[in-house]
Enzyme design. Structure first.
Site, PDB file in Angstrom:
ATOM      1  N   TYR A  60       0.828  -1.291   0.001  1.00  0.00           N
ATOM      2  CA  TYR A  60       0.130   0.298   0.068  1.00  0.00           C
ATOM      3  C   TYR A  60       0.838   1.429  -0.047  1.00  0.00           C
ATOM      4  CZ  TYR A  60      -3.528  -3.630   1.458  1.00  0.00           C
ATOM      5  OH  TYR A  60      -4.214  -4.540   1.292  1.00  0.00           O
ATOM      6  N   HIS A  65      -4.758   6.004  -0.512  1.00  0.00           N
ATOM      7  CA  HIS A  65      -5.351   5.872   0.765  1.00  0.00           C
ATOM      8  C   HIS A  65      -4.549   5.933   1.731  1.00  0.00           C
ATOM      9  CE1 HIS A  65      -9.311   5.116   2.312  1.00  0.00           C
ATOM     10  NE2 HIS A  65      -9.085   3.864   2.544  1.00  0.00           N
ATOM     11  N   TYR A 110      -4.832  -1.636   9.592  1.00  0.00           N
ATOM     12  CA  TYR A 110      -5.455  -1.204   8.681  1.00  0.00           C
ATOM     13  C   TYR A 110      -6.560  -0.336   8.669  1.00  0.00           C
ATOM     14  CZ  TYR A 110      -2.818  -5.303   6.612  1.00  0.00           C
ATOM     15  OH  TYR A 110      -1.808  -6.122   6.117  1.00  0.00           O
ATOM     16  N   ASN A 112      -9.727   0.586   8.295  1.00  0.00           N
ATOM     17  CA  ASN A 112     -11.133   0.449   9.017  1.00  0.00           C
ATOM     18  C   ASN A 112     -11.082   0.135  10.392  1.00  0.00           C
ATOM     19  OD1 ASN A 112     -12.089   0.367   6.383  1.00  0.00           O
ATOM     20  ND2 ASN A 112     -12.815  -1.337   5.927  1.00  0.00           N
ATOM     21  N   ASP A 137      -7.036  11.058   3.682  1.00  0.00           N
ATOM     22  CA  ASP A 137      -7.356  11.330   2.387  1.00  0.00           C
ATOM     23  C   ASP A 137      -8.731  11.830   2.260  1.00  0.00           C
ATOM     24  OD1 ASP A 137      -7.240   8.251   2.954  1.00  0.00           O
ATOM     25  OD2 ASP A 137      -8.563   8.553   1.205  1.00  0.00           O
ATOM     26  N   ASN A 158     -13.983   5.455   6.116  1.00  0.00           N
ATOM     27  CA  ASN A 158     -14.072   4.364   7.046  1.00  0.00           C
ATOM     28  C   ASN A 158     -13.012   4.468   8.276  1.00  0.00           C
ATOM     29  OD1 ASN A 158     -16.309   2.789   6.174  1.00  0.00           O
ATOM     30  ND2 ASN A 158     -15.064   1.682   4.795  1.00  0.00           N
TER      31      ASN A 158
END
Length: 242
Positions: A60, A65, A110, A112, A137, A158
């Site tokens: 990532y 994100h 992560y 969420n 973001d 989220n």
């Protein structure tokens, strides 16, 4: 002379008490004069918890994100903060912006579940809500445009939703939104968020990280002052052509 310090947790054992008496960790910054011992004084500042949202792992790195992580990395480099400790499910670094103590954090849960780290760190270090800065973001803003606000909702993010949920639903904490734009055409939103920037987009983001780091410094030292209002106005129109 100014000096920043972090006091780690400690426990004192008393012979007449079964359990040790433990003190919570504290940030402290002291300022002292050198003219005489009687002139010495100490000042304590309320620390800032500055959290960038993103997903851990090389997969990532550099994606849309993860611009919250990018901003934390930028701040760490500029302020000389080492991000070398794992605590409360987050990668953290402790330092100061001038005389004000800061705790930089990148949740490793992560996106969420980011709130698990934020809520735990805020409670552990006794950081008030008004000194928790969340960086993330924002698709509602054009790529590279920033917005710094004293409070707000969760929108459709989220990560922000998780943070608010772990702060008892409260929303009165500062946030720095970093614009990443909308998905083009019918592109899937998730695919867009997990995609890396194009070279031109990356250049805009890198410039915004520099601008954003200066805005964070202004916020930490002066609060939501006139300087922040000017920053938001400049950001709003910085890509408008006359």
């Amino acid at each position: 002379m100014f000096c920043s310090a972090y006091t780690p947790p400690s426990c004192i054992h008393h012979f007449h008490v079964n359990k040790p008496v433990c003190r919570k960790p504290r940030f402290r910054v002291c300022s002292s004069t050198t003219s005489s011992e009687s002139d010495r004084f100490k000042v304590e500042y309320t620390p800032w918890l500055i959290v960038g949202l993103g997903n851990p792992g090389n997969k990532y790195y550099g994606t849309r994100h993860n611009v919250g992580f990018d901003m934390i990395d930028k701040l760490a480099r500029k302020e000389g903060v080492l991000m070398n400790t794992i605590q409360s499910k987050a990668l953290i670094g402790i330092g100061a912006i001038e005389e004000v103590p800061i705790l930089l954090a990148k949740p490793q849960t992560y996106m969420n579940f980011s709130g698990e780290a934020v809520g735990s760190l805020a409670a552990h270090y006794q950081v008030p809500l008004r000194h928790i800065l969340l960086i993330y973001d924002e698709m509602a803003l054009p790529n590279g445009v920033l917005r710094l606000q004293p409070k707000g909702g969760q929108g459709y993010h989220n990560g922000v939703k998780s943070v608010m949920g772990n702060l008892d639903g409260r929303r009165n904490f500062p946030r720095l939104s970093i614009g990443i734009g909308h998905p083009p055409g019918n592109m899937d939103m998730k695919a867009f968020l997990l995609q890396k920037f194009s070279p031109s987009e990356r250049k805009q983001i890198d410039e915004s990280l520099e601008q954003g780091s200066e805005a964070v410094k202004t916020l930490v030292l002066s609060g939501f002052s006139e300087g922040i209002s000017r920053f938001n106005l400049v950001q709003k129109y910085k890509f408008h052509k006359v």
